[in-house]
Design an enzyme around this catalytic site. Structure first.
Site, short mmCIF file in Angstrom:
data_model
loop_
_atom_site.label_atom_id
_atom_site.label_comp_id
_atom_site.label_asym_id
_atom_site.label_seq_id
_atom_site.Cartn_x
_atom_site.Cartn_y
_atom_site.Cartn_z
N HIS A 106 0.84 -1.19 0.00
CA HIS A 106 0.00 0.00 0.00
C HIS A 106 0.88 1.24 0.00
O HIS A 106 1.98 1.26 0.57
CB HIS A 106 -0.92 0.00 1.22
CG HIS A 106 -1.97 1.05 1.18
ND1 HIS A 106 -1.72 2.37 1.55
CD2 HIS A 106 -3.27 1.00 0.82
CE1 HIS A 106 -2.81 3.07 1.40
NE2 HIS A 106 -3.77 2.28 0.96
N GLU A 178 -4.37 1.65 -7.02
CA GLU A 178 -4.80 2.73 -6.14
C GLU A 178 -3.93 3.96 -6.38
O GLU A 178 -2.90 4.14 -5.72
CB GLU A 178 -4.68 2.30 -4.68
CG GLU A 178 -5.58 1.14 -4.29
CD GLU A 178 -5.62 0.96 -2.80
OE1 GLU A 178 -6.70 1.09 -2.21
OE2 GLU A 178 -4.55 0.69 -2.20
#
Length: 266
Positions: A106, A178
């Site tokens: 992430h 993302e």
């Protein structure tokens, strides 16, 4: 317990990471309501997953029960099975706590904790070694986007993390695109037009090679259906819009009603 390695068949993946929120009691309350909803309504064509903090993984798995279709994940894990890694948690340990999926790479991990392409590759391999589903997160900064270099950067992130895997191993990996400029409290929701090219490029390289291509970044109830309609998108990785149970349940309903989910059940 659902075997993470056997879940598949082309469902729309819809999941949420709670980040550093929710203790054990909150986690139990959330998934208790989720379980009730799944039993009453069903989730044809949709694969749900939740990713609590480390401290709530076991409570979440326990509350869901051994036969729940909802997968439980961990937000990170170390690539070594054990050793002198103070403060770290291994893939073997999160699996022992009940995790079936591991979030890897992430942007917050990359920015604040030194995650690199090299460490994502080690972590993907470790997750696969222990039979868990790697959820590889990739994404570019606003500066990269402005320079018109988005596709090159995200493809390099994906290629680096998946380097050395067999086709069978790559086929067990989920990839979540993302864009950094679209996530978080200050993120700007991406438009469908902005996402078409990145997903065209990801789809060309990994659409049939991986388990699925998810989108995450300011997903909400208003844009979820449109995001799912983008070519090569096979799921959503949701933040704040799914932190409260009603929001997550509504997102699951939106996904279940989508033509892509209906195509799975035909």
């Amino acid at each position: 317990m659902t075997d993470a390695a056997d879940v598949g068949g082309g469902p729309l993946w819809v999941g949420t990471s709670w980040k550093m929120n929710k203790g054990m009691s909150e986690a139990r309350q959330y998934v208790r309501g989720l379980s009730d909803h799944v039993r009453r309504v069903g989730l044809s064509g949709v694969q749900p997953f939740v990713i609590p903090s480390f401290t709530a993984i076991a409570a979440t798995r326990d509350e869901l029960g051994p036969d729940s279709p909802v997968l439980v994940g961990a937000q990170n894990a170390h690539w070594e099975d054990g050793g002198a890694w103070t403060g770290e948690v291994s893939v073997a340990q999160v699996k022992d706590a009940g995790a079936q999926l591991v979030e890897i790479g992430h942007s917050e991990r990359r920015e604040h904790f030194g995650e690199t392409v090299a460490t994502t590759r080690l972590k993907v391999a470790a997750a696969l070694r222990h039979g868990l589903v790697p959820l590889l997160c990739i994404g570019e900064s606003a500066e990269v986007k402005r320079a018109g270099d988005s596709s090159r950067v995200i493809l390099e992130q994906a290629a680096g993390a998946l380097d050395g895997l067999t086709a069978a191993q790559t086929g067990r990996v989920l990839v979540a695109y993302e864009p950094i400029w679209a996530i978080g409290e200050n993120g700007r929701p991406a438009t469908v037009d902005e996402l078409r090219q990145p997903f065209a490029d990801l789809g060309r390289e990994y659409g049939s090679a991986t388990r699925g291509l998810l989108y995450g970044g300011s997903v909400n109830l208003e844009n979820a259906a449109d995001l799912l309609g983008i070519d090569h998108v096979t799921g959503l990785f949701v933040g704040r819009a799914a932190w409260q149970l009603p929001g997550y349940l509504r997102l699951l309903e939106i996904a279940a009603a989508h033509p892509k989910a209906a195509a799975v059940t035909r």
